[in-house]
Design a protein around this motif. Structure first.
Motif, PDB file in Angstrom:
ATOM      1  N   SER A   1       0.793  -1.442  -0.261  1.00 33.45           N
ATOM      2  CA  SER A   1      -0.089   0.057  -0.020  1.00 33.45           C
ATOM      3  C   SER A   1       0.886   1.299  -0.104  1.00 33.45           C
ATOM      4  O   SER A   1       0.623   2.157  -0.531  1.00 33.45           O
ATOM      5  CB  SER A   1      -1.144  -0.061   1.102  1.00 33.45           C
TER       6      SER A   1
ATOM      7  N   LEU B   1       1.884   1.725  -3.485  1.00 39.94           N
ATOM      8  CA  LEU B   1       1.014   2.393  -4.404  1.00 39.94           C
ATOM      9  C   LEU B   1       0.976   3.901  -4.140  1.00 39.94           C
ATOM     10  O   LEU B   1       0.399   4.494  -5.103  1.00 39.94           O
ATOM     11  CB  LEU B   1      -0.444   1.640  -4.165  1.00 39.94           C
TER      12      LEU B   1
ATOM     13  N   GLU C   1       1.108   7.122  -6.804  1.00 43.24           N
ATOM     14  CA  GLU C   1       0.005   7.926  -7.189  1.00 43.24           C
ATOM     15  C   GLU C   1       0.520   9.264  -7.763  1.00 43.24           C
ATOM     16  O   GLU C   1      -0.104   9.997  -8.339  1.00 43.24           O
ATOM     17  CB  GLU C   1      -0.929   8.339  -5.929  1.00 43.24           C
TER      18      GLU C   1
ATOM     19  N   ALA D   1       3.364  -4.470 -12.529  1.00 41.43           N
ATOM     20  CA  ALA D   1       2.191  -3.798 -11.823  1.00 41.43           C
ATOM     21  C   ALA D   1       2.355  -2.309 -11.603  1.00 41.43           C
ATOM     22  O   ALA D   1       1.379  -1.786 -11.820  1.00 41.43           O
ATOM     23  CB  ALA D   1       2.204  -4.685 -10.705  1.00 41.43           C
ATOM     24  N   ALA D   2       3.591  -1.956 -11.491  1.00 37.56           N
ATOM     25  CA  ALA D   2       4.022  -0.517 -10.906  1.00 37.56           C
ATOM     26  C   ALA D   2       3.540   0.289 -12.215  1.00 37.56           C
ATOM     27  O   ALA D   2       2.873   1.478 -11.952  1.00 37.56           O
ATOM     28  CB  ALA D   2       5.510  -0.522 -10.287  1.00 37.56           C
TER      29      ALA D   2
ATOM     30  N   PHE E   1      -0.068   0.296 -13.182  1.00 37.19           N
ATOM     31  CA  PHE E   1      -1.084   1.054 -12.118  1.00 37.19           C
ATOM     32  C   PHE E   1      -0.758   2.801 -12.365  1.00 37.19           C
ATOM     33  O   PHE E   1      -1.896   3.316 -12.384  1.00 37.19           O
ATOM     34  CB  PHE E   1      -0.524   0.863 -10.571  1.00 37.19           C
TER      35      PHE E   1
ATOM     36  N   LEU F   1      -3.085   3.254 -15.431  1.00 40.80           N
ATOM     37  CA  LEU F   1      -4.503   3.274 -15.111  1.00 40.80           C
ATOM     38  C   LEU F   1      -4.817   4.404 -14.573  1.00 40.80           C
ATOM     39  O   LEU F   1      -5.712   5.021 -14.718  1.00 40.80           O
ATOM     40  CB  LEU F   1      -4.633   1.976 -14.323  1.00 40.80           C
ATOM     41  N   ILE F   2      -4.107   4.937 -13.426  1.00 41.72           N
ATOM     42  CA  ILE F   2      -4.768   6.020 -12.680  1.00 41.72           C
ATOM     43  C   ILE F   2      -4.475   7.292 -13.314  1.00 41.72           C
ATOM     44  O   ILE F   2      -4.976   8.360 -13.261  1.00 41.72           O
ATOM     45  CB  ILE F   2      -3.914   6.513 -11.245  1.00 41.72           C
TER      46      ILE F   2
ATOM     47  N   ARG G   1      -8.698   3.727 -12.852  1.00 40.02           N
ATOM     48  CA  ARG G   1      -8.161   3.433 -11.646  1.00 40.02           C
ATOM     49  C   ARG G   1      -9.100   2.108 -11.508  1.00 40.02           C
ATOM     50  O   ARG G   1      -8.744   1.378 -10.707  1.00 40.02           O
ATOM     51  CB  ARG G   1      -8.414   4.517 -10.781  1.00 40.02           C
TER      52      ARG G   1
ATOM     53  N   ALA H   1      -7.701  -1.225 -11.603  1.00 39.58           N
ATOM     54  CA  ALA H   1      -6.170  -1.798 -10.971  1.00 39.58           C
ATOM     55  C   ALA H   1      -6.278  -3.159 -10.245  1.00 39.58           C
ATOM     56  O   ALA H   1      -5.379  -3.889 -10.685  1.00 39.58           O
ATOM     57  CB  ALA H   1      -5.960  -0.563  -9.878  1.00 39.58           C
ATOM     58  N   TRP H   2      -7.364  -3.408  -9.677  1.00 40.53           N
ATOM     59  CA  TRP H   2      -7.178  -4.741  -8.918  1.00 40.53           C
ATOM     60  C   TRP H   2      -7.415  -5.892  -9.893  1.00 40.53           C
ATOM     61  O   TRP H   2      -6.924  -6.967  -9.736  1.00 40.53           O
ATOM     62  CB  TRP H   2      -8.507  -4.702  -7.819  1.00 40.53           C
TER      63      TRP H   2
ATOM     64  N   PHE I   1      -4.272  -6.508 -11.371  1.00 41.51           N
ATOM     65  CA  PHE I   1      -3.366  -7.121 -10.253  1.00 41.51           C
ATOM     66  C   PHE I   1      -3.771  -8.619 -10.169  1.00 41.51           C
ATOM     67  O   PHE I   1      -2.678  -9.562 -10.131  1.00 41.51           O
ATOM     68  CB  PHE I   1      -3.392  -6.671  -8.839  1.00 41.51           C
TER      69      PHE I   1
END
Length: 302
Positions: free
Chosen positions: A17, A20, A24, A118-119, A122, A125-126, A150, A153-154, A157
């Motif tokens: 977390s 993540l 951002e 993933a990084a 992510f 996506l955001i 966003r 995102a899950w 993952f």
């Protein structure tokens, strides 16, 4: 070599977390200018219809009168049109080498490949970019899904978590199939250990020929970089099960290190000559450092 259970469980989240939260604040950066399909958050050098002013140009017949600067007309009695920076989306493609050799190391090279992907995905996506993740073994008829936003995102993952490392596809075949499935433009990332008995040159040459801003992230395990072995050994290739018998000692390990350094220098030069971004990391480098230092230094994120 001894075989021990990985200390990093496969069920552990790919990104913490805290990681993540740091992502951002970042965005994907491209060395090339692409024409996006939809409005996004990336500022383009092309002129468009965002709220950020860019420049003036002389009015031409057919221009939208809503963009005429009437204040300038009142002073100079000449018509000028205001231009604005266009906000575009960006397409981010990731191609993961999921051959059996990627399952080596602790954490495995495949897990590190998933974490890096993933990084970056992510971040994409955001920032409302379009994200597609595929593997070397992906069939032509089953392309990877495309996500945007966003809220996906899950789902992204979970898709990465489910990728297995047992697809025996050659590097060249995998990159070619990826190129046939994805003919658009954008940032393309190949995450691999470049271990292929047919060599890496043809595959990277094909990747460089795509109309993309392409990067190669080369991952090796610490054991592959500095093997800690001694004595008479029988090594078995995990991909074709071919066996090789060696006698490991100081002389052989020094020769191995020289060969490896020469090989890495050749790969780096090969990529530089073809404008491919090249990053070499070992599997134990923390993902936080890879993103915050290595990828920033390469200009892929900022």
């Amino acid at each position: 070599m001894s075989s021990t259970a990985p200390s990093t469980p496969a069920s552990a989240p790919l990104l913490s977390s805290e990681m993540l939260a740091k992502l951002e604040t970042l965005d994907l950066l491209s060395r090339k200018v692409f024409q996006g399909r939809m409005k996004g958050e990336r500022r383009s050098t092309r002129k468009g219809r965002s709220v950020e002013f860019a420049d003036f140009r002389n009015y031409a017949q057919g221009d939208d009168l809503r963009f005429v600067d009437w204040n300038i007309f009142a002073r100079l009695e000449k018509l000028f049109v205001k231009l604005f920076l266009e906000e575009e989306d960006l397409h981010f493609y990731a191609l993961i080498d999921n051959s059996p050799s990627m399952e080596f190391g602790d954490p495995t090279k495949l897990r590190v490949a998933k974490q890096i992907t993933a990084a970056l995905a992510f971040i994409g996506l955001i920032r409302s970019h379009r994200v597609r993740i595929e593997t070397l073994g992906q069939s032509l008829r089953r392309p990877g899904p495309v996500w945007r936003g966003r809220q996906n995102a899950w789902r992204m993952f979970r898709y990465l978590d489910d990728l297995a490392g047992n697809e025996k596809t050659s590097l060249l075949e995998g990159v070619k199939n990826f190129g046939l499935r994805n003919t658009g433009r954008g940032i393309a990332l190949l995450v691999t250990d470049l271990m292929d008995k047919q060599g890496y040159e043809a595959a990277l040459r094909f990747l460089a020929a795509r109309r993309m801003d392409a990067y190669v992230i080369h991952i090796l395990s610490r054991e592959e970089i500095r093997p800690d072995v001694v004595g008479d050994l029988r090594l078995i290739d995990c991909e074709d099960e071919q066996a090789t018998e060696i006698t490991a000692g100081e002389t052989l390990l020094k020769a191995y290190d020289r060969t490896l350094q020469t090989y890495l220098a050749e790969v780096r030069e090969f990529c530089a000559r073809r404008a491919l971004g090249y990053l070499f990391i070992d599997n134990e480098t923390p993902i936080e450092r890879v993103v915050a230092e290595t990828l920033r230094r390469q200009g892929l994120v900022g």
